[in-house]
Design a protein around this motif. Structure first.
Motif, PDB file in Angstrom:
ATOM      1  N   VAL A  35      -1.820 138.913  19.655  1.00 25.75           N
ATOM      2  CA  VAL A  35      -0.620 138.218  19.495  1.00 25.75           C
ATOM      3  C   VAL A  35      -1.134 137.240  17.589  1.00 25.75           C
ATOM      4  O   VAL A  35      -1.991 136.772  17.646  1.00 25.75           O
ATOM      5  N   VAL A  36      -1.087 137.969  16.942  1.00 29.03           N
ATOM      6  CA  VAL A  36      -1.764 137.472  15.001  1.00 29.03           C
ATOM      7  C   VAL A  36      -0.449 137.061  14.120  1.00 29.03           C
ATOM      8  O   VAL A  36       0.716 138.099  14.564  1.00 29.03           O
ATOM      9  N   LEU A  37      -0.483 136.209  13.867  1.00 25.61           N
ATOM     10  CA  LEU A  37       0.685 135.306  12.928  1.00 25.61           C
ATOM     11  C   LEU A  37      -0.114 135.247  11.434  1.00 25.61           C
ATOM     12  O   LEU A  37      -1.462 134.895  11.567  1.00 25.61           O
ATOM     13  N   ASN A  38       0.399 135.709  10.959  1.00 26.39           N
ATOM     14  CA  ASN A  38       0.745 135.804   8.990  1.00 26.39           C
ATOM     15  C   ASN A  38      -0.307 133.661   9.097  1.00 26.39           C
ATOM     16  O   ASN A  38       0.102 133.307   9.707  1.00 26.39           O
TER      17      ASN A  38
ATOM     18  N   PHE B 223      -4.923 132.564  25.945  1.00 28.48           N
ATOM     19  CA  PHE B 223      -3.956 131.676  26.177  1.00 28.48           C
ATOM     20  C   PHE B 223      -3.378 131.953  27.235  1.00 28.48           C
ATOM     21  O   PHE B 223      -2.357 130.823  28.478  1.00 28.48           O
ATOM     22  N   MET B 224      -3.617 133.252  28.138  1.00 28.40           N
ATOM     23  CA  MET B 224      -2.281 133.463  28.844  1.00 28.40           C
ATOM     24  C   MET B 224      -2.887 134.963  29.575  1.00 28.40           C
ATOM     25  O   MET B 224      -3.765 136.217  29.649  1.00 28.40           O
TER      26      MET B 224
ATOM     27  N   GLU C  52      -5.160 140.936  29.494  1.00 28.11           N
ATOM     28  CA  GLU C  52      -5.535 139.559  28.391  1.00 28.11           C
ATOM     29  C   GLU C  52      -5.216 139.347  27.409  1.00 28.11           C
ATOM     30  O   GLU C  52      -4.945 139.953  26.134  1.00 28.11           O
ATOM     31  N   LEU C  53      -4.372 137.753  26.753  1.00 30.57           N
ATOM     32  CA  LEU C  53      -3.531 137.865  25.568  1.00 30.57           C
ATOM     33  C   LEU C  53      -4.008 136.517  24.552  1.00 30.57           C
ATOM     34  O   LEU C  53      -4.962 135.605  25.605  1.00 30.57           O
ATOM     35  N   TYR C  54      -4.558 136.874  24.195  1.00 28.78           N
ATOM     36  CA  TYR C  54      -4.960 136.185  22.802  1.00 28.78           C
ATOM     37  C   TYR C  54      -4.064 135.931  22.194  1.00 28.78           C
ATOM     38  O   TYR C  54      -3.167 136.970  21.481  1.00 28.78           O
ATOM     39  N   VAL C  55      -4.350 134.903  20.992  1.00 29.87           N
ATOM     40  CA  VAL C  55      -3.759 134.792  19.600  1.00 29.87           C
ATOM     41  C   VAL C  55      -4.508 133.324  18.482  1.00 29.87           C
ATOM     42  O   VAL C  55      -5.126 133.124  19.174  1.00 29.87           O
ATOM     43  N   GLY C  56      -3.977 134.160  17.291  1.00 32.92           N
ATOM     44  CA  GLY C  56      -4.501 133.418  16.703  1.00 32.92           C
ATOM     45  C   GLY C  56      -3.542 133.785  15.130  1.00 32.92           C
ATOM     46  O   GLY C  56      -3.103 134.770  15.478  1.00 32.92           O
ATOM     47  N   LYS C  57      -4.413 132.846  13.797  1.00 34.25           N
ATOM     48  CA  LYS C  57      -3.437 132.550  12.568  1.00 34.25           C
ATOM     49  C   LYS C  57      -4.847 133.516  11.566  1.00 34.25           C
ATOM     50  O   LYS C  57      -5.533 132.461  11.838  1.00 34.25           O
ATOM     51  N   LEU C  58      -4.024 134.369  11.311  1.00 34.31           N
ATOM     52  CA  LEU C  58      -4.736 134.590   9.242  1.00 34.31           C
ATOM     53  C   LEU C  58      -5.712 133.113   8.394  1.00 34.31           C
ATOM     54  O   LEU C  58      -4.649 132.462   8.648  1.00 34.31           O
ATOM     55  N   SER C  59      -6.432 133.127   8.187  1.00 33.95           N
ATOM     56  CA  SER C  59      -6.722 132.441   7.451  1.00 33.95           C
ATOM     57  C   SER C  59      -6.766 132.262   6.276  1.00 33.95           C
ATOM     58  O   SER C  59      -6.953 131.682   4.931  1.00 33.95           O
TER      59      SER C  59
ATOM     60  N   VAL D  79       5.088 131.597  24.504  1.00 36.24           N
ATOM     61  CA  VAL D  79       3.609 130.990  25.097  1.00 36.24           C
ATOM     62  C   VAL D  79       3.169 130.879  23.777  1.00 36.24           C
ATOM     63  O   VAL D  79       2.706 129.635  23.548  1.00 36.24           O
ATOM     64  N   ALA D  80       2.751 132.050  23.173  1.00 36.37           N
ATOM     65  CA  ALA D  80       1.529 132.576  22.491  1.00 36.37           C
ATOM     66  C   ALA D  80       2.179 131.198  20.773  1.00 36.37           C
ATOM     67  O   ALA D  80       1.052 130.281  20.762  1.00 36.37           O
ATOM     68  N   LEU D  81       3.255 130.891  20.436  1.00 35.96           N
ATOM     69  CA  LEU D  81       3.612 129.950  19.389  1.00 35.96           C
ATOM     70  C   LEU D  81       3.622 128.588  19.919  1.00 35.96           C
ATOM     71  O   LEU D  81       3.084 127.734  19.210  1.00 35.96           O
ATOM     72  N   ARG D  82       3.485 128.338  20.710  1.00 35.70           N
ATOM     73  CA  ARG D  82       3.573 126.835  21.741  1.00 35.70           C
ATOM     74  C   ARG D  82       2.016 126.260  21.945  1.00 35.70           C
ATOM     75  O   ARG D  82       1.698 125.182  20.948  1.00 35.70           O
TER      76      ARG D  82
END
Length: 136
Positions: free
Chosen positions: A8-11, A68-69, A81-88, A127-130
């Motif tokens: 899950v990639v956030l801008n 994260f999950m 497997e679930l991963y989340v991150g925000k681009l720098s 869940v990722a946003l939390r």
């Protein structure tokens, strides 16, 4: 049991999520997270960064990922497997196979006509946003 991952990639300003539009089954024509297979003997985090780079061109230096999950699909014999991150920083994406698109957080991620995962995408996003609320 085989292992797969989704990232899950956030801008940069956490207003959009990165999705790919699948060109093949399962879920052909629907939006899904980027990701893929964890190779035999491969560490999950290493696989997540590898798949993210292969499918988007985003290198590990530009996005810290958090595991994260995990979801276990016993009937289909795999662990997701679930991963989340925000681009720098803003980044020009490089598509591997599936077209990539940034979608607003205002989307209805539970819409089975648009999103893969049998309505699991909405749960994963929530869940990722939390998780990311607790991160810088």
């Amino acid at each position: 049991m085989k292992r797969l991952n989704c990232i899950v990639v956030l801008n940069q300003d956490k207003t959009k999520l990165l999705f790919c539009k699948r060109k093949k089954d399962p879920y052909r024509g629907l939006y899904n997270f980027v990701g893929g297979k964890v190779e035999e003997g491969e560490d999950g985090m290493t696989a997540a960064y590898r798949e993210l780079y292969e499918e988007t061109g985003i290198p590990l230096e530009e996005i810290p990922l958090f595991h994260f999950m995990d979801l276990t699909y016993y009937h289909q014999d795999f662990i997701l497997e679930l991963y989340v991150g925000k681009l720098s920083a803003p980044r020009q994406l490089v598509e591997e196979l599936n077209p990539l698109e940034w979608l607003s957080l205002e989307e209805d991620f539970s819409d089975p006509e648009r999103f893969a995962g049998d309505q699991n995408i909405a749960h994963i996003v929530n869940v990722a946003l939390r998780v990311m609320e607790d991160r810088v």
